[in-house]
Design a protein around this motif. Sequence first.
Motif, mmCIF file in Angstrom:
data_model
loop_
_atom_site.group_PDB
_atom_site.id
_atom_site.type_symbol
_atom_site.label_atom_id
_atom_site.label_comp_id
_atom_site.label_asym_id
_atom_site.label_seq_id
_atom_site.Cartn_x
_atom_site.Cartn_y
_atom_site.Cartn_z
ATOM 1 N N SER A 20 0.893 -1.328 0.084
ATOM 2 C CA SER A 20 0.016 0.201 0.070
ATOM 3 C C SER A 20 0.647 1.293 0.037
ATOM 4 O O SER A 20 0.524 2.305 -0.718
ATOM 5 N N LEU A 21 2.070 1.072 0.774
ATOM 6 C CA LEU A 21 2.819 2.266 0.845
ATOM 7 C C LEU A 21 3.352 2.440 -0.528
ATOM 8 O O LEU A 21 3.790 3.794 -1.011
ATOM 9 N N CYS A 22 4.147 1.466 -1.083
ATOM 10 C CA CYS A 22 4.620 1.775 -2.413
ATOM 11 C C CYS A 22 3.797 2.293 -3.503
ATOM 12 O O CYS A 22 3.997 3.089 -4.239
ATOM 13 N N GLN A 23 2.393 1.816 -3.263
ATOM 14 C CA GLN A 23 1.251 2.142 -4.310
ATOM 15 C C GLN A 23 1.100 3.647 -4.182
ATOM 16 O O GLN A 23 0.885 4.411 -5.072
ATOM 17 N N ALA A 24 1.146 4.329 -2.733
ATOM 18 C CA ALA A 24 0.732 5.658 -2.424
ATOM 19 C C ALA A 24 1.888 6.434 -3.133
ATOM 20 O O ALA A 24 1.526 7.383 -3.601
ATOM 21 N N GLN A 25 3.367 5.897 -2.863
ATOM 22 C CA GLN A 25 4.454 6.622 -3.357
ATOM 23 C C GLN A 25 4.488 6.840 -4.888
ATOM 24 O O GLN A 25 5.064 7.697 -5.383
ATOM 25 N N ASN A 26 4.090 5.661 -5.434
ATOM 26 C CA ASN A 26 4.199 5.558 -7.079
ATOM 27 C C ASN A 26 2.695 6.124 -7.701
ATOM 28 O O ASN A 26 2.834 6.306 -8.758
ATOM 29 N N GLN A 27 1.707 6.557 -7.016
ATOM 30 C CA GLN A 27 0.618 7.246 -7.480
ATOM 31 C C GLN A 27 0.968 8.552 -8.259
ATOM 32 O O GLN A 27 1.409 9.391 -7.583
ATOM 33 N N LYS A 28 0.514 8.670 -9.371
ATOM 34 C CA LYS A 28 0.666 10.002 -10.185
ATOM 35 C C LYS A 28 -0.530 10.851 -10.030
ATOM 36 O O LYS A 28 -1.645 10.245 -9.823
ATOM 37 N N ILE A 29 -0.139 11.921 -10.230
ATOM 38 C CA ILE A 29 -1.291 12.869 -10.167
ATOM 39 C C ILE A 29 -1.815 13.303 -11.451
ATOM 40 O O ILE A 29 -0.959 13.465 -12.349
ATOM 41 N N THR A 30 -3.029 13.189 -11.795
ATOM 42 C CA THR A 30 -3.527 13.700 -12.997
ATOM 43 C C THR A 30 -4.061 15.190 -12.994
ATOM 44 O O THR A 30 -4.929 15.634 -12.116
ATOM 45 N N THR A 31 -3.379 16.084 -13.742
ATOM 46 C CA THR A 31 -4.140 17.353 -13.884
ATOM 47 C C THR A 31 -5.211 17.334 -14.533
ATOM 48 O O THR A 31 -5.621 16.523 -15.427
ATOM 49 N N LEU A 32 -5.820 18.770 -14.574
ATOM 50 C CA LEU A 32 -6.982 19.091 -15.388
ATOM 51 C C LEU A 32 -7.154 18.634 -16.787
ATOM 52 O O LEU A 32 -8.127 18.197 -17.457
ATOM 53 N N GLY A 34 -4.947 16.567 -18.329
ATOM 54 C CA GLY A 34 -4.509 15.120 -18.398
ATOM 55 C C GLY A 34 -3.384 14.805 -18.372
ATOM 56 O O GLY A 34 -2.876 13.468 -18.357
ATOM 57 N N GLN A 35 -2.553 15.783 -17.800
ATOM 58 C CA GLN A 35 -0.892 15.432 -17.652
ATOM 59 C C GLN A 35 -0.898 14.461 -16.274
ATOM 60 O O GLN A 35 -1.689 14.392 -15.427
ATOM 61 N N LYS A 36 0.190 13.446 -16.484
ATOM 62 C CA LYS A 36 0.494 12.373 -15.278
ATOM 63 C C LYS A 36 1.888 13.107 -14.646
ATOM 64 O O LYS A 36 2.754 12.983 -15.472
ATOM 65 N N LEU A 37 1.566 13.396 -13.233
ATOM 66 C CA LEU A 37 2.987 14.047 -12.761
ATOM 67 C C LEU A 37 2.925 13.297 -11.572
ATOM 68 O O LEU A 37 2.309 12.794 -10.599
ATOM 69 N N LYS A 363 2.411 26.857 -15.710
ATOM 70 C CA LYS A 363 3.375 26.139 -16.387
ATOM 71 C C LYS A 363 3.915 24.757 -15.916
ATOM 72 O O LYS A 363 4.328 24.091 -16.917
ATOM 73 N N VAL A 364 3.314 24.404 -14.778
ATOM 74 C CA VAL A 364 3.601 22.985 -14.423
ATOM 75 C C VAL A 364 2.531 21.868 -14.617
ATOM 76 O O VAL A 364 2.699 20.945 -14.934
ATOM 77 N N ILE A 365 1.334 22.445 -14.087
ATOM 78 C CA ILE A 365 -0.037 21.709 -14.150
ATOM 79 C C ILE A 365 -0.909 22.078 -15.001
ATOM 80 O O ILE A 365 -2.174 21.564 -14.979
ATOM 81 N N GLY A 366 -0.732 23.046 -15.857
ATOM 82 C CA GLY A 366 -1.972 23.557 -16.687
ATOM 83 C C GLY A 366 -2.832 24.552 -16.130
ATOM 84 O O GLY A 366 -2.747 24.826 -14.859
ATOM 85 N N PRO A 367 -3.634 25.188 -16.886
ATOM 86 C CA PRO A 367 -4.636 26.318 -16.373
ATOM 87 C C PRO A 367 -5.425 25.845 -15.258
ATOM 88 O O PRO A 367 -6.016 24.456 -15.383
ATOM 89 N N GLN A 368 -5.730 26.466 -14.193
ATOM 90 C CA GLN A 368 -6.486 26.237 -13.202
ATOM 91 C C GLN A 368 -7.628 27.324 -12.734
ATOM 92 O O GLN A 368 -8.154 26.944 -11.748
ATOM 93 N N PHE A 369 -7.408 28.275 -13.524
ATOM 94 C CA PHE A 369 -8.340 29.329 -13.101
ATOM 95 C C PHE A 369 -9.119 29.931 -14.405
ATOM 96 O O PHE A 369 -8.648 30.041 -15.375
#
Length: 369
Positions: A20-32, A34-37, A363-369
């Motif tokens: 579970s810990l490894c999964q949490a550490q490897n989980q990627k963030i999806t931006t609005l 569609g980027q995976k960070l 510039k990092v995660i795309g438009p948010q506003f």
Amino acid sequence: MFKQHLFRNFLMLIGLGLVSLCQAQNQKITTLDGQKLKPEYLTNQLEAIIEKVGIPGISLAIINNNEVVYHEALGITNTETKEQVDKQSIFEAASLSKPIFAYFVMKMVEQGKLDLDKPLYQYLPHPGITENSKEDAKLITARMVLAHQTGFPNHSNGEPIELAFKPGTDFMYSGEAYQYLAAIVGMQNEVGWKKDLNALFQKEVTQPLKMPHSTFVWDDYLAAHKVSGHNEDGSPNPNHPRPGYWDGETFNSYSSLHTEAQEYARFIIAMLRKEGLKESTFETMLAEETVFSEDNPLRQQVGQTGWGLGFAQKKGPDHTMHLHTGNNHDFQAYAMFVPEKDYGLVVFVNTGKMIPFLEELYKVIGPQF
């Protein structure tokens, strides 16, 4: 034999925990967009941004699939003491107080304590209306307050209030109107508009949403964990109630919420999941109650198309963004969510540099506003 069985089970639990810990550490963030960070990449970028923009401290959360997938607190609480911000650090939410107060109001509506469309003067006539506006002021309802249609100024500063337009016919952002509604909510519940109203708010909102340290009035947790706001020159202000600013006891529905990104994100998740209110109530809150004309400054400058009961709105081709900003000058805040994407963002900073921060964040995660 029994001990061996227990030992095997123990090892299995450890193994599951590590997975579970490894999964949490490897989980990627999806931006609005569609980027995976990777979380560590975003943290590194945030550290670079706050250094570049000159932001003392930040609390930030990102929501994917109606869950917080990223929460970070970086920087310092005070430019003089250099104490580090941590995930328990509390910020001023400023006008992000208004959407969660609107949610609280809708609870009162569902409980029959308040009618969304009953003229507010029938509950409590406002004592500060000018003579030539008194008749029109009788039209004001809770719905108009939450959608900023009252004609009240943002703040009256103790001066008599002359309505800018006939209520319900135009838009004018007003914290003053929100506080009028807070007084009525307090009166209807026989609790006033100070600590007892905050206790009711916590019972109805923050306790169910698991926001234990979010409060509109001063308490011991704030005394231990609140960061300092900073002026334009970078100098810190006192982080406690003080004369001429806020007394710590008044429930300012428009500005005195104190919280941090992960707790406020739980409120945003409730909006996304439609928790705590009826389906029809959420539909009412998120409908575009006020539609901005083409020449509205907010529409022209940032593309906002209107306002619901609590949140501003920005309609795009495939989704609607519900958003709100907060500005107490030495603290600023921003929150948004997109139901069609199950996505949300919450940001608090202890300075007045939210706009340049968001410009760099784009510039990092795309438009948010």
